[in-house]
Design a protein around this motif. Structure first.
Motif, PDB file in Angstrom:
ATOM      1  N   VAL A 172      11.462  54.112  -3.060  1.00 49.61           N
ATOM      2  CA  VAL A 172      11.105  53.940  -4.466  1.00 49.61           C
ATOM      3  C   VAL A 172      12.179  54.561  -5.348  1.00 49.61           C
ATOM      4  O   VAL A 172      12.914  55.463  -4.929  1.00 49.61           O
ATOM      5  N   GLY A 221       6.674  53.784  -8.933  1.00 38.69           N
ATOM      6  CA  GLY A 221       6.777  53.239  -7.588  1.00 38.69           C
ATOM      7  C   GLY A 221       6.147  54.159  -6.562  1.00 38.69           C
ATOM      8  O   GLY A 221       5.523  53.706  -5.591  1.00 38.69           O
ATOM      9  N   ARG A 260       9.862  45.701  -2.822  1.00 35.30           N
ATOM     10  CA  ARG A 260      10.184  45.294  -4.197  1.00 35.30           C
ATOM     11  C   ARG A 260       9.986  43.806  -4.422  1.00 35.30           C
ATOM     12  O   ARG A 260      10.131  42.998  -3.514  1.00 35.30           O
ATOM     13  N   SER A 278      11.495  48.556   0.984  1.00 31.51           N
ATOM     14  CA  SER A 278      11.453  48.878  -0.441  1.00 31.51           C
ATOM     15  C   SER A 278      10.201  48.326  -1.091  1.00 31.51           C
ATOM     16  O   SER A 278       9.748  48.852  -2.111  1.00 31.51           O
ATOM     17  N   CYS A 298       3.463  46.409  -0.545  1.00 36.44           N
ATOM     18  CA  CYS A 298       3.250  47.715   0.089  1.00 36.44           C
ATOM     19  C   CYS A 298       1.929  47.744   0.872  1.00 36.44           C
ATOM     20  O   CYS A 298       1.881  48.251   1.999  1.00 36.44           O
ATOM     21  N   THR A 318       8.416  48.182  -7.496  1.00 40.07           N
ATOM     22  CA  THR A 318       7.654  48.369  -6.265  1.00 40.07           C
ATOM     23  C   THR A 318       6.349  47.577  -6.372  1.00 40.07           C
ATOM     24  O   THR A 318       5.535  47.827  -7.264  1.00 40.07           O
TER      25      THR A 318
END
Length: 267
Positions: A9, A14, A238, A236, A257, A252
């Protein structure tokens, strides 16, 4: 099989996304477009403070922590096969040592470091002297704070010329007492470097955690772990452009995630 998920992050928002998704830790850095570099100390302090709030509110895993990348700024987007990008001057090593100590003093749970050196015959390898100097600065700061930290090696190992050199770098990391090595197996995407990562896992003797990272997507995690035996996954998370919806102006992405954590948890 327990597989830890690390999210890279670049901001406090993030970090919150990663924590809420159930990540085990974050690697805090800036300028991910160029492989990442050391974040400002004020950002480290803010992220450590927010992490403490998240833990107190039970909004993060109990082991969730902030691990800070220590690396000078780089203007090169691609470092694969370019070990010279991780060959640092004495002044740069001293600056990284100071940054590592400052990050730990600010409350970071670990630092992510690394440097390469070249022998007279042209062979590249992990720079033990530089790595020790930075490691020791971080450990001394942790000792002053009466707490433990993790010292990890970043993807400088992926700039080494071949699988044998990367396996030897893991053995060096083992001698230096590093706890983790981040790698794509020298490939653009970790999934494509799975065989080389497996060789690094073998070299680790079950002591150094091998963290597979580099172009990792949630769908890659199961085949990557099965092919490599990696104990940790790094990504990441992202979006390619623009802040993620409801993600507090951060790149993020909560969905990416969460999917990564779910994929790791299913193994």
């Amino acid at each position: 099989m327990s597989v830890a998920v690390e999210i890279a992050v670049q901001d406090e928002a993030g970090l919150v996304v990663a924590a809420h998704a159930g990540a085990d830790r974050v690697e805090l850095c800036i300028d991910l477009e160029h492989g990442g570099s050391t974040p400002p100390l004020a950002l480290v302090e803010a992220c450590v403070s927010r992490t403490r709030e998240l833990l107190a509110a039970h909004d993060a895993k109990p082991q969730f922590g902030v691990h800070v990348l220590i690396r000078p700024p780089s203007h090169a987007r691609d470092f694969l096969g370019r070990p010279e990008l991780f060959a640092f001057s004495d002044d740069q090593v001293e600056a990284m040592a100071a940054d590592a100590a400052a990050a730990v003093a600010a409350g970071a749970d670990g630092v992510v470091i690394g440097a390469l050196a070249q022998d007279p015959d042209g062979t590249w390898h992990l720079d033990e002297g530089a790595t020790e100097r930075i490691r020791d600065a971080a450990l001394e700061a942790a000792a002053r704070a009466l707490r433990g930290i993790t010292v990890a090696c970043h993807r400088c190992v992926d700039a080494l010329p071949d699988a044998a050199a990367r396996a030897e770098a893991v053995r060096t990391a083992l001698r230096l007492g590093l706890g983790r090595v981040l790698t794509s197996g020298g490939a653009e995407r970790a999934l494509d470097g799975a065989a080389d990562i497996a060789a690094m896992v073998e070299a680790s003797e079950g002591i150094v955690d091998i963290c597979a990272g580099g172009g990792v997507r949630p769908a890659d995690i199961a085949p990557l772990v099965r092919a490599s035996g990696a104990t940790d996954i790094h990504l990441s998370g992202r979006l390619p452009s623009g802040p993620a919806p409801d993600a507090q102006e951060t790149l993020t992405d909560p969905a990416v995630c969460t999917a990564a954590v779910d994929a790791a948890g299913a193994l």
